[in-house]
Scaffold this active site. Structure first.
Site, PDB file in Angstrom:
ATOM      1  N   HIS A  69       0.833  -1.209   0.000  1.00 37.25           N
ATOM      2  CA  HIS A  69       0.000   0.000   0.000  1.00 37.25           C
ATOM      3  C   HIS A  69       0.860   1.248   0.000  1.00 37.25           C
ATOM      4  CE1 HIS A  69       0.789   0.840   4.288  1.00 37.25           C
ATOM      5  NE2 HIS A  69       0.605  -0.456   4.511  1.00 37.25           N
ATOM      6  N   CYS A  96       3.486  -4.693   6.675  1.00 34.66           N
ATOM      7  CA  CYS A  96       3.068  -4.438   5.301  1.00 34.66           C
ATOM      8  C   CYS A  96       4.227  -3.859   4.488  1.00 34.66           C
ATOM      9  CB  CYS A  96       1.890  -3.470   5.267  1.00 34.66           C
ATOM     10  SG  CYS A  96       0.330  -4.185   5.814  1.00 34.66           S
TER      11      CYS A  96
END
Length: 214
Positions: A95, A111
């Site tokens: 992301h 992440c």
């Protein structure tokens, strides 16, 4: 450190689940130690991006996964685009970020962060189902001792401990990378049988007894 006493080195463990066998036109490979995300098109390097990855306490999950979800505008912390991965023990993805200064660092909670312009470019190219390979050692950075693990922890290292305990006949549950009560019970029995402190904590001594250090 205990590792100095044993003079031991980490060894490679079983590959992380789930294994993805089918590949499409595109594939992604992530190298956390180099902070690189590489896109391949039909096996040829197509694009390389600088990324941020997980810190030592919340590492980016090593293994082979696939993109199972694409989303937009989850909030400022996640940037304008999100590509979700099928990691079995939590919500992980690729992301954007509102902290561009973190790119090139070990600063995420696991992440893979990209610059917003980069993740928008990636989002437009990569379809759901794309294979994502995250390279590294399941026990983390070889320059550091592995994490001490206890009930409530999750990750590929937990999954590896469960796998070894199951192979040894102690763990009867699902190997899912989630350290829950059934893992604690199995670990405590293992510790008792090997004259280790029966505390339900995976210490360096437990890694050693399980054959994950030599």
């Amino acid at each position: 450190m205990i590792s100095d006493i044993f003079s031991i080195q980490p060894v490679h463990g079983e590959p992380s689940l789930p294994i993805v066998s089918e590949e499409g036109i595109y594939s992604i490979e992530v190298y956390p130690l180099r902070h690189e995300l590489i896109v391949y098109a039909q096996g040829n390097r197509f694009k390389t991006y600088r990324v941020a990855v997980g810190n030592l306490s919340t590492p980016t999950p090593v293994g082979e996964y696939k993109v199972i979800y694409k989303g937009r505008d989850w909030g400022p912390s996640f940037g304008p685009r999100w590509l979700g991965l099928n990691v079995p023990w939590g919500i992980y993805g690729i992301h954007g970020t509102n902290k561009p200064q973190s790119i090139g660092q070990h600063q995420s909670h696991g992440c893979i962060r990209m610059r917003n312009r980069d993740v928008m470019e990636l989002f437009d190219v990569i379809p759901v189902g794309t294979k994502v390979t995250i390279h590294g050692h399941l026990l983390g950075d070889p320059a550091h001792d592995p994490r001490a693990l206890a009930e409530g922890d999750v990750g590929g290292d937990v999954q590896l401990i469960q796998s070894r305990l199951k192979s040894a006949g102690y763990f009867q549950g699902t190997i899912n990378g989630k350290f829950r009560y059934d893992t604690t019970l199995a670990l405590k029995q293992f510790q008792k049988d090997h004259d280790l402190p029966v505390n339900g904590v995976v210490s360096i001594s437990v890694y050693y007894e399980l054959g994950l250090y030599e």
